[in-house]
Write a protein that holds these residues in place. Structure first.
Motif, PDB file in Angstrom:
ATOM      1  N   ASP A   3       0.804  -1.220   0.000  1.00 36.52           N
ATOM      2  CA  ASP A   3       0.000   0.000   0.000  1.00 36.52           C
ATOM      3  C   ASP A   3       0.841   1.276   0.000  1.00 36.52           C
ATOM      4  N   THR A  33      -3.098  -7.772  -4.498  1.00 35.20           N
ATOM      5  CA  THR A  33      -3.848  -6.578  -4.907  1.00 35.20           C
ATOM      6  C   THR A  33      -2.943  -5.732  -5.796  1.00 35.20           C
ATOM      7  N   THR A  73      -1.770  -2.977  -5.199  1.00 34.19           N
ATOM      8  CA  THR A  73      -0.868  -2.140  -4.408  1.00 34.19           C
ATOM      9  C   THR A  73      -0.002  -2.948  -3.446  1.00 34.19           C
ATOM     10  N   ARG A  74       0.030  -4.265  -3.618  1.00 33.03           N
ATOM     11  CA  ARG A  74       0.789  -5.098  -2.685  1.00 33.03           C
ATOM     12  C   ARG A  74       1.613  -6.147  -3.429  1.00 33.03           C
ATOM     13  N   GLU A  76      -0.852 -14.112  -8.358  1.00 34.75           N
ATOM     14  CA  GLU A  76      -1.846 -13.129  -7.915  1.00 34.75           C
ATOM     15  C   GLU A  76      -3.034 -13.747  -7.193  1.00 34.75           C
ATOM     16  N   ALA A 117      -5.736 -11.472   2.148  1.00 34.89           N
ATOM     17  CA  ALA A 117      -5.588 -12.024   0.792  1.00 34.89           C
ATOM     18  C   ALA A 117      -6.214 -13.403   0.653  1.00 34.89           C
TER      19      ALA A 117
END
Length: 181
Positions: free
Chosen positions: A31, A75, A77-78, A98, A127
């Motif tokens: 993030d 995600t 952003t991760r 992913e 996740a």
């Protein structure tokens, strides 16, 4: 090669990872935060290798065992790199994974203990990683967490020569004391 010194703290992207040097450090982005982990000590690598071998020996054909550095990007952003991970073969992309992992394992070190116990636990839980193992090589202690709904529940804490008979990600026997010899 462009280095990311121009990126403001808290604004790192997954694309910025591509510009970082190949210098032996592990780089992860959560993030917008850049997490940098130095090269691990021999006891850490011994535990990673022993865990990976034990898992690989019992791994069914539809699953795959990896050791870091392999990017898990749950995600946009991760990007995190568990020390050991197990995923479905069909979820392995060309450069990253992913889809939710079946197992993430972090081997604690002095520099990562807090992040592994708190931050990564939360990230893997969010996740949908089915099982999260935390191994402390100094204590020869394996903590096993499994998702119950959307929250991790502690299933076992195994120390030394006691054995853990895992069901997730698949049946495998782990003896914490054997991981650091």
């Amino acid at each position: 090669m462009v280095y990311v010194e121009t990126v403001e703290p808290g604004h790192f992207t997954l694309a910025d990872l591509e510009t970082l040097p190949d210098d032996g450090n592990r780089y992860e982005v959560v993030d917008g935060m850049l997490l940098v982990t130095p090269a691990p000590l021999p006891i850490h690598q011994t535990a990673v290798l022993e865990l990976a071998v034990a898992l690989r020996e019992r791994c069914p054909e539809d699953l795959k065992v990896f050791v870091a550095p392999v990017d898990f990007r749950p995600t946009p952003t991760r990007s995190v790199q568990p020390d050991v991970l197990v995923c479905h073969r069909r979820h392995v992309g060309e450069r990253t994974i992913e889809k939710p992992l079946v197992l993430a394992v972090e081997v604690l070190s002095q520099s990562t203990s807090l992040a592994d116990r708190v931050l990564k636990r939360r990230l893997y839980e969010q996740a949908g990683v089915a099982s999260y193992w935390i191994f402390d090589p100094a204590k020869e202690e394996l903590t096993v967490l499994e998702l119950d709904g959307d929250t991790y529940v502690e299933r076992a804490v195994v120390i030394g020569k006691d054995s853990f008979e895992a069901e997730l990600p698949f049946p495998v026997r782990i003896i914490p004391g054997d991981l650091v010899v």
